[in-house]
Design a protein around this motif. Structure first.
Motif, PDB file in Angstrom:
ATOM      1  N   THR A  37      24.105 -21.073  33.616  1.00 46.74           N
ATOM      2  CA  THR A  37      23.072 -21.937  32.697  1.00 46.74           C
ATOM      3  C   THR A  37      21.892 -21.561  32.124  1.00 46.74           C
ATOM      4  N   GLU A  41      20.555 -18.311  30.141  1.00 43.32           N
ATOM      5  CA  GLU A  41      18.617 -18.806  29.194  1.00 43.32           C
ATOM      6  C   GLU A  41      17.453 -17.374  29.219  1.00 43.32           C
ATOM      7  N   ARG A  42      17.726 -16.871  30.890  1.00 40.32           N
ATOM      8  CA  ARG A  42      16.523 -16.194  31.077  1.00 40.32           C
ATOM      9  C   ARG A  42      16.988 -14.359  30.763  1.00 40.32           C
TER      10      ARG A  42
END
Length: 279
Positions: A37, A41-42
């Protein structure tokens, strides 16, 4: 103690170990999902770099984002286990238990906005992988394997391909590292050429683990690689073995992390793949 009592005691100990390892695998899978996760997100825009130093910094930033989650969680699960800090390391490990982790398998793909990347964690006991979890953050899929208990995709059993003709098979390969020496590079090229004659389709891309997931799931019939690191071969080797596949080096000899080559294949095409790679 009589023989029957010894047998019963041994069976009870084995059952207790397997139960404990099954619980440990579930917790390991949870850890790789959480780390995935953070990497998702990156993910998005292509990360531009103008030098090798900038590339290495970008790779390290991804690794650190996942390791900040993985290392404390896995250490709590198995505080006595060692930790393999360098994902490109190969060879045998010292005695005992070790966590072999690739926090961003296919990291360079992540930087380039390509979807082929994962988070992996494997527990190695006396140089044998006993459990592994591989999470694909972009699809949400988690592949798991426990020695002696099978391989699974989100709880569904995995089985290798029933293909018995290499000429009808899809095969795959990968490069172990970008700075391979010339002899290994030439060997890779010769093997790809040989497979182009003998197999139906040849796929070549990084990372190795994702190809091995496909072998375990029966989507690809064989995967080979020359050289390689523990972190990119141990998770897939356990998944393929537990899904019914065969693991060896390219000449068909037993594979260990010290081997100079690696082959994972469905049983029906293993001998033919060895013959092709041995030419």
């Amino acid at each position: 103690m009589s023989a029957p009592l010894q047998t019963a005691a041994t069976t009870d100990i084995a059952a207790a170990t397997e139960s404990a390892d099954a619980d440990l695998l579930a917790r390991t899978a949870s850890a790789v999902r959480e780390a995935g996760t953070a990497l998702r997100e990156r993910f998005g825009e292509v990360v531009r770099y103008r030098s090798r130093e900038e590339l290495m910094d970008a790779l390290a930033a991804n690794d650190d984002a996942a390791l900040d989650i993985l290392r404390p969680r896995l250490t709590r699960l198995r505080p006595e286990a060692g930790w393999v800090a360098e994902e490109l390391d190969g060879g045998a490990l010292p005695p005992g238990e070790w966590w072999v982790v690739d926090p961003a398998e296919g990291n360079v793909n992540h930087l380039h906005g390509l979807p082929e990347w994962a988070v992996t964690a494997t527990l190695v006991r006396e140089n044998r992988p006993v459990l592994t979890a591989v999470h694909l953050p972009l699809t949400g899929q988690t592949y798991t394997a426990l020695a002696g208990a099978g391989a699974h995709l989100d709880g569904r059993p995995l089985h290798v391909s029933p293909t018995a003709d290499l000429g009808l098979g899809i095969v795959a390969t990968s490069q172990a590292r970008p700075d391979e020496d010339e002899a290994v590079v030439r060997r890779v090229g010769a093997a790809i050429t040989a497979m182009l004659f003998d197999a139906l389709v040849v796929r070549a891309a990084v990372p190795a683990t994702l190809h091995l997931l496909d072998v375990a799931a029966g989507r690809v019939d064989a995967f080979w690689q020359f050289a390689g690191a523990r972190a990119d071969l141990l998770p897939g080797s356990l998944l393929v073995t537990e899904a019914g596949g065969r693991i060896s080096d390219a000449q068909g000899r037993p594979w260990t992390p010290q081997s100079g080559s690696f082959l994972a294949a469905a049983p029906g095409v293993h001998a033919a793949a060895v013959a092709t790679l041995s030419r």
